[in-house]
Design a protein around this motif. Structure first.
Motif, mmCIF file in Angstrom:
data_model
loop_
_atom_site.group_PDB
_atom_site.id
_atom_site.type_symbol
_atom_site.label_atom_id
_atom_site.label_comp_id
_atom_site.label_asym_id
_atom_site.label_seq_id
_atom_site.Cartn_x
_atom_site.Cartn_y
_atom_site.Cartn_z
ATOM 1 N N GLY A 28 69.264 -24.643 56.177
ATOM 2 C CA GLY A 28 69.263 -23.482 55.404
ATOM 3 C C GLY A 28 69.858 -22.407 56.079
ATOM 4 O O GLY A 28 71.057 -21.787 55.555
ATOM 5 N N CYS A 44 61.697 -18.217 48.714
ATOM 6 C CA CYS A 44 61.699 -19.209 49.766
ATOM 7 C C CYS A 44 60.528 -19.975 49.890
ATOM 8 O O CYS A 44 59.586 -19.072 50.154
ATOM 9 N N HIS A 104 59.123 -21.122 52.562
ATOM 10 C CA HIS A 104 58.560 -20.830 53.720
ATOM 11 C C HIS A 104 57.400 -19.792 53.632
ATOM 12 O O HIS A 104 56.791 -19.744 54.378
ATOM 13 N N TYR A 143 62.037 -13.835 54.937
ATOM 14 C CA TYR A 143 62.645 -15.024 54.309
ATOM 15 C C TYR A 143 63.233 -14.439 52.841
ATOM 16 O O TYR A 143 62.809 -13.404 52.466
ATOM 17 N N CYS A 144 64.455 -15.225 52.414
ATOM 18 C CA CYS A 144 64.774 -14.843 50.804
ATOM 19 C C CYS A 144 63.611 -14.958 50.088
ATOM 20 O O CYS A 144 62.785 -15.675 50.158
ATOM 21 N N VAL A 159 65.986 -21.541 48.083
ATOM 22 C CA VAL A 159 66.417 -20.927 46.928
ATOM 23 C C VAL A 159 68.190 -20.767 47.238
ATOM 24 O O VAL A 159 68.658 -20.575 46.079
ATOM 25 N N SER A 160 68.360 -20.609 48.448
ATOM 26 C CA SER A 160 69.521 -20.079 48.502
ATOM 27 C C SER A 160 70.769 -21.222 48.344
ATOM 28 O O SER A 160 71.677 -21.278 47.427
ATOM 29 N N TYR A 161 70.390 -22.387 49.069
ATOM 30 C CA TYR A 161 71.276 -23.496 49.174
ATOM 31 C C TYR A 161 70.643 -24.449 48.351
ATOM 32 O O TYR A 161 71.558 -25.299 47.479
ATOM 33 N N CYS A 184 65.403 -21.174 59.442
ATOM 34 C CA CYS A 184 64.871 -19.689 58.961
ATOM 35 C C CYS A 184 63.513 -19.576 59.398
ATOM 36 O O CYS A 184 63.023 -18.408 59.768
HETATM 37 S S1 SF4 Z 1 68.352 -19.548 53.502
HETATM 38 FE FE1 SF4 Z 1 66.980 -21.189 52.457
HETATM 39 S S2 SF4 Z 1 65.582 -21.548 54.155
HETATM 40 FE FE2 SF4 Z 1 66.459 -19.913 54.701
HETATM 41 S S3 SF4 Z 1 65.109 -18.128 54.109
HETATM 42 FE FE3 SF4 Z 1 66.607 -18.174 52.433
HETATM 43 S S4 SF4 Z 1 65.667 -19.492 50.934
HETATM 44 FE FE4 SF4 Z 1 64.679 -19.817 52.945
#
Ligand code: SF4
Lengths: 414, 368
Positions: free
Chosen positions: A121, A16, A18, A12-13, A195-197, A47
């Motif tokens: 995500g 994140c 997760h 994962y990012c 965290v990305s979106y 994800c």
């Molecule tokens: S895109 Fe969003 S949900 Fe997917 S791994 Fe990255 S932070 Fe997590």
């Protein structure tokens, strides 16, 4: 590294939510003392679903939204000492909501861990059915306008014995442990952040505050307990045992005879035709019977096509019938197009009906008046046999007597 | 021949009984005309019978049961089958054995639920994204209702794949006098689970085309199943060489290992070959008998393996100056499957929609 993992670096990012779910799952599994090969992890699309490769358990990676149904199938097929865990996202829970509700209603023995980061995500941050009002996503930069589903409440309503909601970050291994210890359906919704979106579109985001405003209250809830759904293996008996038709009569029929019985739904047309086919078999003939009726079985026409033959029947359609027997207005209306072009053959018609235009010989008889609507078909077929002798009428009477109908109808007395 | 155990039966009863005798242990059903009769019998006969809340769930449960080592069956018709398509693709990619009985009815869409048809063949050809072939066997008479389910189930197990058994309304719902004494004993499908040393990889076929099977939940070997593009061990991969080789193997196993089933009834001096399948077989047989009685030599090919299309069909048809393909749909789907949209001038079709094709229509085309 935990014995439940083969690789500790997760896909994962950085940051994140997760990550926390995996760590807490592993901790909970260790706490209940399970072995990796006693656990089946079923993952959805999203994800979270690419984490399979990290786990030392059995892993099954299926379709978007269907993981709960797939896991239900696995749980129904395995002994109770195996544990089936589902990882699903808020998008998967949206598209597969019915599977979640059904699994809860049935109380299938699975634990669903719902990764709710309030958006899709993997596909670029679109809103899901769990996106709270006002949350900004790439498609709703002004804020999402609708309220979100409350999944724990929905599954409790559906009959789940256990549901919980936790807000990451934090240690929620104990809630997961409780869920895993339930015999039956349990669900833990973990509210987290993409965290990305999520952060990109909502830079001032404070998860706890957002959860409070959205009504995403953390908690552990229980419903009435009941046994987990497990299909038992049954002993069953052959479907072919009680079927034999013995030949006790003989028929003068040399070639083939095609017959239509047309009446109204609910008046036993199909059953009467089936009994005629059996009677013909008891007289040494080959027979086929097929039905035609609208999708509503209790109203409208009901038409049966019967073929009787001295030789095997390969084609059981009826194009130009030798005999048409009509007991009701529904049957007449449905068969008018077939009766009209008849150049030969015989049409038996209930006396309550208008005589249609046809080249067939018409024989008007009283079927409904004498036998009543429910038995008009049976009586009409008996009349047909009495007048043609194609099959001995007593063969038909006997077949009816020996059928479940025999208790209710005294055909011989008619 | 005098019947020795005559019964009046429909095909649905024989299909359900044959499946259970062949070792299928779980039926997952959702009601739909004209497949509901199979559901009814299966609910009485299968060791495990589960009513599903919809057809997507039905296929997912089947995949789960199959992953756990069971051998599941369902029956449906187009509207239900349409919902199953993604899950059939999933089971194909995960390599999970199961049997889907598709009972054709009149379309498009809901069409006429209580009218038969042979309209779904072209749907099945190309059902798996990427054009990978799915084994499709087709029932042509009551004896096939007994004979084909065990073969279809054995194929599903041997190839680790979903198999479609294609049939249609009049085949499974019409009652016919039938001599049960003609039926051969059914032996349960032969199936073994891998019990050798580890490490086990769920998609490692070794030198063969089909990897050995271990159910999920096994106490010795970790099992990884995956519907996304994956390597030998079931780990998701983008388009690695190993993963693409694994996907290509799916095609190779179905192309080379699907049994080729057909009946060829040839007559010396015949100039015309009648080609048919499914419910139209009865009309074709009757047409052929009539023509022969009238002194017109004619041959008959009844196709039971429909997909992947056995190349032998082209060889057989090529031996005849003329071929007549009879099927109950508008386009001539079997003809298109064999020859594309432009039929060779010596190939004709007899088609019908909303009713069965009559023997005289086939006979007329043969003598035209
Ligand atoms: S895109 Fe969003 S949900 Fe997917 S791994 Fe990255 S932070 Fe997590």
């Amino acid at each position: 590294m935990s014995r439940f993992l083969v690789k500790s670096e997760l896909p994962y990012c950085k940051g994140c939510g997760h990550h926390l779910i995996v760590r807490n799952t592993v901790k909970a599994l260790e706490a209940i003392g399970m072995e990796p090969l006693d656990v089946v992890l079923v993952t959805d699309i999203g994800c979270h679903g690419i984490v399979d490769g990290n786990f030392a358990t059995h892993t099954v990676h299926g379709l978007h939204g269907r993981s709960v149904a797939l896991a239900a199938g696995i749980a129904m097929g395995l002994p109770p000492e195996k544990k089936v865990i589902v990882y699903i996202g808020d998008g998967g829970a949206t598209i597969g909501l019915q599977h979640i509700l059904e699994a809860a209603r049935m109380n299938v023995d699975i634990t669903v861990v719902l990764h709710n980061n309030m958006l899709y995500g993997m596909t670029g941050g679109q809103p899901s059915g769990l996106t709270p009002t006002g949350f900004r996503t790439v498609l709703t930069p002004q804020g999402y306008p609708l309220p979100h589903h409350d999944i724990p409440r929905l599954v409790l309503d559906a009959g789940a014995p256990f549901a919980a909601r936790v807000i990451a970050p934090g240690d929620f291994a104990d809630v997961l442990r409780q869920a895993l210890e339930v015999e039956g359906f349990s669900l833990v919704e973990v509210l987290g952040i993409c965290v990305s979106y999520g952060v990109k579109m909502n830079p001032d985001l404070r998860l706890k505050e957002l959860a409070r405003q959205a009504g995403y209250e953390p908690g552990v809830w229980t419903g009435p307990t009941r046994p987990a759904f497990r299909p038992a293996r049954r002993e069953t008996t052959s479907l072919l045992e009680t079927l034999a038709v013995s030949q006790r009569y003989s028929s003068p029929l040399e070639g083939r005879l095609t017959l239509i019985l047309g009446g109204s739904a609910g008046e036993g047309v199909q059953q009467a035709a089936e009994l005629l086919a059996q009677a013909a078999m008891s007289a040494g003939l080959y027979a086929t019977k097929k039905g035609s009726y609208p999708v509503t079985v209790g109203v409208g026409f009901s038409v049966a096509e019967v073929v009787l033959s001295r030789t095997p029947i390969f084609y059981h359609g009826v194009s130009q019938p030798d005999a048409v027997i009509i007991t009701s207005a529904d049957g007449l209306a449905n068969q008018r197009e077939r009766i009209h072009p008849m150049k030969g053959g015989i049409l038996w018609l209930d006396e309550s009906l208008p005589v249609p235009e046809t080249g067939a010989e018409v024989r008007v008889r009283d079927f409904r008046g004498r036998a009543g609507a429910r038995n008009a078909g049976l009586y009409a077929l008996l009349t047909f046999l009495r007048e043609t002798g194609v099959v001995p009428p007593e063969a038909f009477v006997k077949t009816v007597q020996e059928s479940p109908l025999g208790k209710h109808v005294d055909l011989a007395a008619l | 021949m005098h019947p020795t155990h005559p019964v009046l039966t429909d095909g649905s009863r024989l299909i359900a009984e044959a499946c259970v005798r062949a070792g299928a242990d779980a039926y997952v059903g959702y009601p739909i005309t004209p497949a509901s009769l199979i559901f009814f019998y299966a609910s009485r006969r299968f060791p495990i019978a589960l009513p599903a809340p919809d057809e997507i769930t039905a296929l997912q449960w089947m995949a789960g049961l199959s992953a756990a080592g069971h051998l599941p069956v369902t029956a449906t018709s187009f509207p239900g089958f349409a919902l199953m398509v993604e899950s059939v693709n999933m089971a194909y990619m995960m390599e999970l054995p199961m049997l889907v009985i598709l009972v054709q009815r009149l379309g498009p869409a809901t069409g006429t639920a209580t009218a038969g048809a042979q309209g779904d063949l072209l749907l099945l050809n190309g059902l798996i994204s990427g054009g990978y072939p799915l084994p499709v066997l087709c029932i042509s008479d009551l004896e096939d209702c007994w004979r084909l389910p065990p073969i279809a189930l054995q194929t599903a197990v041997d190839l680790r794949t979903p198999v479609v058994l294609l049939t249609s309304k009049e085949m499974v719902m019409t009652q016919e006098s039938f001599d049960l004494a003609r039926l051969e004993e059914i032996s349960p499908v032969r199936r073994t689970f891998y019990e050798g040393p580890g490490p086990y990889c769920a998609y490692d076929a070794g030198d063969g085309l089909v990897p050995p099977f271990v159910p999920v939940g096994d106490g010795r070997h970790q099992v990884r199943l995956n519907a996304s593009t994956h390597d030998r061990c079931g780990i998701i991969r983008h388009t690695s060489d190993e993963a693409m080789a694994n996907t290509r193997r799916l095609e190779a196993k179905v192309e080379t290992m699907t049994p080729i089933l057909y009946t060829l009834d040839e007559q010396e001096g015949a100039e015309t070959l009648v080609v048919t399948c499914d419910i139209t077989t009865g009309a074709a047989r009757e047409a052929v008998e009539t023509l022969r009685a009238e002194g017109v030599p004619v041959s008959l090919l009844v196709a039971r393996t429909l997909l992947p299309v056995p190349t032998v069909y082209h060889d057989i048809i090529g031996r005849y100056p003329r071929a007549v393909i009879a099927e109950e749909n508008h386009q001539g789907q079997l003809a298109r499957l064999l020859f594309g949209r432009r039929l060779p001038p010596n190939v004709r079709t007899v088609t019908a929609v909303g009713r069965m094709i009559r023997p005289d229509e086939i006979a007329r085309e043969v003598t035209r």
